[in-house]
Every structure is written in C-alpha cells, then in structure tokens.
Design a protein around this motif. Structure first.
Motif, mmCIF file in Angstrom:
data_model
loop_
_atom_site.group_PDB
_atom_site.id
_atom_site.type_symbol
_atom_site.label_atom_id
_atom_site.label_comp_id
_atom_site.label_asym_id
_atom_site.label_seq_id
_atom_site.Cartn_x
_atom_site.Cartn_y
_atom_site.Cartn_z
ATOM 1 N N ARG A 81 0.875 -1.174 0.000
ATOM 2 C CA ARG A 81 0.000 0.000 0.000
ATOM 3 C C ARG A 81 0.919 1.233 0.000
ATOM 4 N NH1 ARG A 81 -5.308 -0.468 0.650
ATOM 5 N NH2 ARG A 81 -5.488 1.685 1.350
ATOM 6 N N GLY B 181 2.008 5.163 -0.770
ATOM 7 C CA GLY B 181 1.670 6.565 -0.983
ATOM 8 C C GLY B 181 2.762 7.250 -1.801
ATOM 9 N N ARG C 90 -4.314 6.643 8.575
ATOM 10 C CA ARG C 90 -5.719 6.406 8.217
ATOM 11 C C ARG C 90 -5.845 5.530 6.969
ATOM 12 N NH1 ARG C 90 -6.104 11.932 8.897
ATOM 13 N NH2 ARG C 90 -6.480 12.237 6.640
ATOM 14 N N GLU C 91 -4.969 5.775 5.995
ATOM 15 C CA GLU C 91 -5.019 5.022 4.739
ATOM 16 C C GLU C 91 -4.336 3.661 4.856
ATOM 17 O OE1 GLU C 91 -6.440 5.966 1.926
ATOM 18 O OE2 GLU C 91 -6.704 8.142 2.054
ATOM 19 N N ARG D 81 -2.565 10.989 7.821
ATOM 20 C CA ARG D 81 -3.276 10.353 6.713
ATOM 21 C C ARG D 81 -2.658 9.003 6.363
ATOM 22 N NH1 ARG D 81 -4.193 12.464 0.453
ATOM 23 N NH2 ARG D 81 -5.470 10.638 -0.140
ATOM 24 N N VAL E 50 -1.625 5.794 -3.518
ATOM 25 C CA VAL E 50 -2.385 6.910 -2.950
ATOM 26 C C VAL E 50 -1.577 8.195 -3.117
ATOM 27 C CG1 VAL E 50 -3.475 7.853 -0.881
ATOM 28 C CG2 VAL E 50 -3.458 5.363 -1.277
#
Length: 339
Positions: A191, A193, A245-246, A242, A225
């Motif tokens: 995941r 960013g 949260r993500e 963030r 993201v």
C-alpha cells in the motif's frame, strides 16, 4: 531672467575605431581580437594591447551589429520555468550556462509565464536566437517551425515527449518513480503513498514520477495513494496522520527533502520507520545518509551540463548530425535503512 544650470555633456560612446587608435592597430585587428577569431594569427602582445585599450575606454562590441555581419546571433535562449531548484538541478544548470559562455554563446533567460506554446515561440523568435533549449514541455511542432524560420539552427527540448522538428533530450522522470516502486515491491510493501509537492512548478517532475509508480505496480493489486504535501511541518503532520488512516505501509516522498520532512513527522507521531511505514526519497543527498534510519533513495545519474552545452554547440554547427532523441538521465536505487 534666471538660466537653467547646464547639464554636463554625456561622454561619447566609445567605438572600435577609438580602440584601434589607442592600441595602434587596425579596426579589423580589434574585431579579430575581441571576437576571438581563431583563423587570423595575432601575437599575444597585440591581443593584450587591444584588450587593455578596450578596458581603458569601456568599449564592448555591439551584439546586434556583429549578428548582422554573421547572419545570425550567438544567443542561446533558455525559457524560464518555475521549478524550485534542488542542488542537483542547480549544479547542472550552472555548468550548462558556464560551458555555453566558454563556447562563445550569450545565454539569455526569457520569462514566458502566461504564454501558451505557440505564443511563447513567437516571442522567443523575435530575439533571433541561434538555439532554444526548452524545459517547459509546451513547445509544439508549429512553434519549432516558427523558431527555425526566424533563424534558430537548433531547437532542443528537455523532457519525455518528443516534439516534431526538435531534438529531444530525454530526462524521463517516470524512471525515478519506476525505480522507487520496484524497490518497494521487492521489499514486500503493498500500500504505497506518493508525495506530490505543493510548490509551484514541481508538477513537471512529480506528475511523471507518480505515473512511473503506477506503471510499475499495475497488475499487482497494489493501491497507489497520491499525497499532496506543502513544505511545512504542519502539512507534514497532517500527511503523517493520513498515512495511518489510509493504512499505507510505504511512501515514495518525491525527493530526499520531502522524505526527510515526512519521516520526521511520522516519528513525531509515534509511527515507526520502517516498521510501520517505509519512506523513500530521490536525489541521494548526503544529509539522507546522516539520518536515523538512513534514507533509502533513488540516485539520479545525469549527464553533465557541459555535455548538454556541447550538444547545443554541435546542433548549431552540424544540425543534421544529431539523432532526434537522446537520453540524458538514468536512475538507480540506493537501498538503506528507511525501507
């Protein structure tokens, strides 16, 4: 009746004839010396005498007149683009301009804010440059044709998109994102960013880097993201929150400076780096090696500014000798502790 005080007369503008008289040589010799003409043999003593006379008189050659005699200018036009310059770009840019001056060119930076590609090209053409080196990515085939009709012998674009009629020097920023993403995937992160700096002008670089990440993770099921981030501690703290949260497990932070800013915010929020969120930068700044954990990064290997300046000179002298496209940049991963 009062009289106005007389204004002192301005001294006459010195001419090459004045230099010739003071140095005791012909005007042709003055021209040969001050234009560094290599085809004519002139003694070192005479050259020193002419240059000293020009210095004493404050004489400089008239660029427009010289251009009329030669049939073209020696001006290389650099349209300005608002990119906050990091140390890598500054070193490249300074070396590029210094080498062009050594090769006998006059470097002119031109502000084109608010102009579209063709409008800007017409404005540049008014200066009759012998070469144009454009970084903005807005130049079109029509703009190239306008410049060449105005006498430009070389039109060079720096970017990943070729422009018909121009010589494209490829500085493909997508490769930076590809290298970062491949490294994070290899380390098992799923995941990711990607920081998008909020500073004006950096979208020219950050957008392609994001595209490179997306290309690399395509088909792996790895979400990407985008993380807009202004260069402030407050904005970094919000981005760190963030990330939690993500449920991101890694961030490619655009470059080392933004990576340092975000890593500090993550650590201040109690987030372990790389235990909870890995952080990766780009540029391989020395300061990144002094952090704890030491910063993983993408090292950008660019040809020197001297190489690009020599390429411009060759394009002016032998325009048909160059390929339409030439790579100027490569990237490689430098793994360290933060990933």
């Amino acid at each position: 009746m009062s009289q106005l005080p007389q204004q002192p007369a301005e001294p006459p503008v010195p001419t090459s004839a004045d230099v010739a008289r003071l140095a005791g040589v012909s005007r042709a010799t003055v021209s040969y010396v001050l234009n560094d003409t290599a085809a004519v043999r002139i003694s070192d003593a005479t050259r020193r005498r002419v240059r000293q006379a020009a210095d004493d008189l404050g004489y400089v050659p008239h660029a427009a007149a010289r251009s009329l005699r030669a049939g073209h200018t020696r001006t290389v036009l650099l349209p300005t683009v608002h990119i906050p310059a990091g140390p890598l770009y500054r070193r490249f840019h300074d070396e590029f301009q210094w080498t062009l001056r050594e090769l006998g060119y006059t470097v002119v930076q031109y502000g084109s804010a608010g102009m579209d590609g063709d409008e800007a090209a017409r404005a540049w053409a008014e200066l009759r440059p012998v070469a144009v080196v454009s970084l903005s990515g807005t130049l079109t085939a029509r703009g190239v044709a306008v410049l060449k009709r105005a006498g430009a012998k070389a039109v060079i674009t720096l970017g990943s998109r070729p422009v018909p009629g121009a010589h494209t020097v490829v500085m493909d920023q997508r490769e930076v994102g590809r290298r970062a993403a491949a490294h994070l995937l290899e380390r098992g992160y799923r995941r990711i960013g990607v920081v998008l700096p909020g500073e004006p002008g950096l979208d020219l670089l950050s957008g392609p880097r994001l595209d490179g990440v997306r290309e690399t993770v395509a088909g792996t099921g790895t979400p990407v993201v985008p993380l807009p981030l202004d260069p402030s501690e407050e904005a970094a703290a919000r981005t760190a929150a963030r990330c939690r949260r993500e449920r991101l497990d890694a961030v490619f932070a655009y470059n080392d400076e933004y990576a340092m800013l975000l890593m500090r915010a993550l650590q201040d929020a109690g987030t372990a780096v790389p235990g909870e969120v890995a952080v990766m930068g780009a540029d391989d700044l020395f300061l990144g090696r002094l952090l704890r954990p030491r910063l993983s990064t993408v090292r950008i290997d660019m040809e020197t500014g001297q190489r690009l300046a020599e390429l411009v000179d060759r394009a002016v002298r032998e325009p048909r000798s160059l390929p339409e496209r030439q790579d100027l940049m490569a990237a490689r991963t430098v793994p360290r502790d933060s990933t």
